[in-house]
Write a protein that holds these residues in place. Structure first.
Motif, PDB file in Angstrom:
ATOM      1  N   ARG A 384       0.825  -1.213   0.000  1.00  0.00           N
ATOM      2  CA  ARG A 384       0.000   0.000   0.000  1.00  0.00           C
ATOM      3  C   ARG A 384       0.854   1.256   0.000  1.00  0.00           C
ATOM      4  O   ARG A 384       0.562   2.223  -0.703  1.00  0.00           O
ATOM      5  CB  ARG A 384      -0.924   0.014   1.222  1.00  0.00           C
ATOM      6  N   ALA A 388       0.987   4.001  -2.847  1.00  0.00           N
ATOM      7  CA  ALA A 388       0.639   5.377  -2.488  1.00  0.00           C
ATOM      8  C   ALA A 388       1.769   6.337  -2.843  1.00  0.00           C
ATOM      9  O   ALA A 388       1.536   7.425  -3.385  1.00  0.00           O
ATOM     10  CB  ALA A 388       0.317   5.474  -0.991  1.00  0.00           C
ATOM     11  N   GLU A 389       3.014   5.944  -2.556  1.00  0.00           N
ATOM     12  CA  GLU A 389       4.135   6.829  -2.855  1.00  0.00           C
ATOM     13  C   GLU A 389       4.332   6.983  -4.355  1.00  0.00           C
ATOM     14  O   GLU A 389       4.788   8.024  -4.822  1.00  0.00           O
ATOM     15  CB  GLU A 389       5.402   6.324  -2.170  1.00  0.00           C
ATOM     16  N   CYS A 391       1.990   7.348  -6.307  1.00  0.00           N
ATOM     17  CA  CYS A 391       0.976   8.342  -6.679  1.00  0.00           C
ATOM     18  C   CYS A 391       1.286   9.719  -6.102  1.00  0.00           C
ATOM     19  O   CYS A 391       0.523  10.665  -6.314  1.00  0.00           O
ATOM     20  CB  CYS A 391      -0.401   7.895  -6.180  1.00  0.00           C
ATOM     21  N   TYR A 393       2.269  10.297  -2.589  1.00  0.00           N
ATOM     22  CA  TYR A 393       2.276  10.382  -1.131  1.00  0.00           C
ATOM     23  C   TYR A 393       3.700  10.234  -0.610  1.00  0.00           C
ATOM     24  O   TYR A 393       4.562   9.637  -1.257  1.00  0.00           O
ATOM     25  CB  TYR A 393       1.407   9.286  -0.517  1.00  0.00           C
TER      26      TYR A 393
END
Length: 549
Positions: A384, A388-389, A391, A393
């Motif tokens: 996850r 996320a990173e 994208c 984050y």
């Protein structure tokens, strides 16, 4: 992975004392694009302490108002376990007694246990910049060091422009070193202020100065990176007998920066086998924290992490498919100079941002959760975080958001303090250019068994959203009144996309005793801010022991 044995230093046996002296908060803050607030400095200092540096240079009290405030607050708010604070300043002015020089007095007023004095060790600077005689230049060093020592301070001296000055007039520079030590200076740090030295030049000059200063004198190295050799020059100085190294996290500094202290300490410990970072048994610290701290400080400075930075960069141990991949399957040592886990980094076979198992497990442990006991959760969290990173984050400086993600994987759901139905913002300006705009936000949510609709106003859409959210939740959770937003950072990702770029927002909040940071990412500033704001409220309520109502 087995760590290979590296050659040890061939230089003289140094005194038993070795100093790692960080200058990020002062010298590093001079980098173009960095503007550290007092709150930023108070956040970074404990990270440096956790890393295990021996000294943290906090700034120039008396000359910079923010630095004066930093030392005043640091005495009450910082609880350093490994490091001592150092106040930076100059020797007395020409023709003025040290005890009567206001800036020298300000160094005492800072209450810092260590004072680092910058002094001219190049006779040309004494004559042309200070417009005085060489003898007066030496007297300025002696008088100021003597005065501060008499007042009970440990005194380090930064020998500004030392190497250029030595190459021009070695006799004056040597006399200045002797003068500083005889007056009571504990350390004389030799500065390559213009950053133009090469390792062989540094090695030879330090060797000559060591013979003059004596075997027990604590000589230091302060290198700038204008020739691209700051780290190499620092290691060359250590090889010739320097036992005090200065540098900044991520190599921050004016022009091309300073020696990257992270690379310096990693090379000293991993390559030369010298333990130079402090080891507090109650604090993890050390090289294992290198990558996390480097990236966390990068977020605070709002300077994008350098992917190819040695040891801590996202690409430092990254490998593409093909010849590298097949060799690494046999033995990772075949294409890696060190075990990435030793510096808190991770080997990566695929293109992704920093989110390896080691760093995630380390963060979990710091939050009181041993992910080694939950390997399935660790794997899910790792994937996850990586997704996320990718994208946009980042969890390096947003531990609260990471903790909520971790709780969600452990418990199967995020704490359900409220359910959002909708939100909207309106920004309106009546009048022409120069007329102030007004912002209004409406939030609809469900909490405490009721549907709540509130409208808030602010000096911008994010401020209005924050007010509206607080008004809505405050009816059910009055504890929210204790929370305050204290910092707000925006970074535009994929800048080539212009106004269509992804936006990342980092928000820091406090309840007056603890601070926490959350991250939000979205196609615009408002969406990213809303995510960070709601995460902040959830984390704060959870850590105050409030149960969903």
């Amino acid at each position: 992975m087995t760590q290979s044995t590296e050659p040890t230093s061939t230089g003289p046996t140094p005194p038993s004392t070795f100093h790692v002296y960080d200058t990020t908060l002062r010298d590093g803050a001079q980098q173009e694009g960095i503007n550290l607030s007092v709150a930023d400095k108070l956040t970074i200092a404990p990270m440096l302490d956790e890393l295990g540096v021996g000294f943290i240079e906090g700034g120039w009290p008396g000359a910079v108002p923010k630095d004066t405030e930093f030392f005043k607050r640091a005495a009450k708010e910082l609880d350093l376990r490994n490091a001592e604070l150092a106040a930076f300043g100059a020797t007395r002015k020409v023709g003025v007694r040290a005890a009567e020089d206001p800036q020298v007095r300000a160094l005492l007023d800072s209450e810092a246990p260590v004072v680092t004095l910058v002094a001219k060790f190049d006779v040309r600077h004494v004559e042309r910049a200070l417009r005085t005689t060489p003898d007066e230049g030496l007297a300025m060093i002696a008088d100021t060091v003597t005065f501060l020592r008499r007042e009970g301070r440990r005194v380090f001296v930064d020998a500004e422009h030392f190497f250029d000055g030595y190459r021009y007039d070695a006799d004056f520079s040597r006399r200045a070193v002797t003068t500083a030590f005889e007056a009571g200076a504990e350390v004389v740090a030799l500065c390559d202020t213009n950053g133009g030295m090469l390792p062989d030049w540094v090695r030879q000059i330090v060797h000559e100065v060591r013979s003059v200063a004596g075997p027990d004198a604590l000589l230091g190295m302060h290198a700038h990176n204008d020739s691209g050799c700051a780290v190499a020059n620092t290691l060359a100085a250590v090889d010739s007998g320097c036992t005090h190294v200065q540098g900044t996290v991520n190599g921050y500094g004016e022009r091309t920066g300073n020696a990257d202290l992270l690379s310096v300490v990693a090379n000293l410990e991993l390559k030369l086998g010298r333990q130079v970072l402090a080891r507090d048994p109650d604090v993890a610290g050390g090289l294992a924290e290198l990558t996390r701290i480097a990236h966390a400080i990068s977020e605070i400075t709002n300077i994008s992490p350098f992917a190819r930075q040695p040891y801590v960069g996202a690409s430092a141990f990254a490998h593409k498919a093909g010849i590298h991949a097949s060799a690494i399957k046999v033995d990772p040592d075949l294409y890696q100079h060190a075990d990435p886990e030793l510096v808190g980094n991770d080997m990566r076979m695929l293109v992704s941002d920093m989110a390896g198992r080691a760093s995630i497990e380390l963060k979990g442990r710091q939050l009181g959760i041993d992910l080694a006991e939950h390997p399935d959760v660790l794997s899910r969290v790792m994937h996850r975080v990586k997704d996320a990173e990718a994208c946009g984050y980042t969890f390096e400086a947003a531990d609260a958001s990471f903790e909520l993600l971790l709780v969600e994987e452990l418990d199967g759901a995020r704490p359900a303090y409220f359910t959002v139905e909708s939100w909207r913002t309106i920004v309106e300006r009546n009048g022409g250019r120069g007329t102030a705009a007004t912002a209004e936000a409406t939030v609809k949510l469900h909490a405490g068994g009721e549907r709540i609709i509130t409208t808030g106003e602010g000096n911008g859409p994010v401020n209005a959203l924050d007010h509206a959210l607080r008004l809505a939740l405050g009816r059910v959770y009055p504890e929210l009144a204790e929370f305050e937003l204290i910092d707000f950072k925006v970074r535009i990702l994929d800048q080539m996309q212009g106004t269509d770029a992804v936006t990342r927002v980092l928000i820091e909040s406090t309840d007056g005793q603890t601070s926490w940071s959350t991250v939000g990412v979205g196609p615009n500033l408002i969406e990213a801010s809303w995510e960070a704001l709601t995460d902040s409220a959830i984390w704060g309520l959870r850590h105050h022991g409030v149960r969903p109502r």
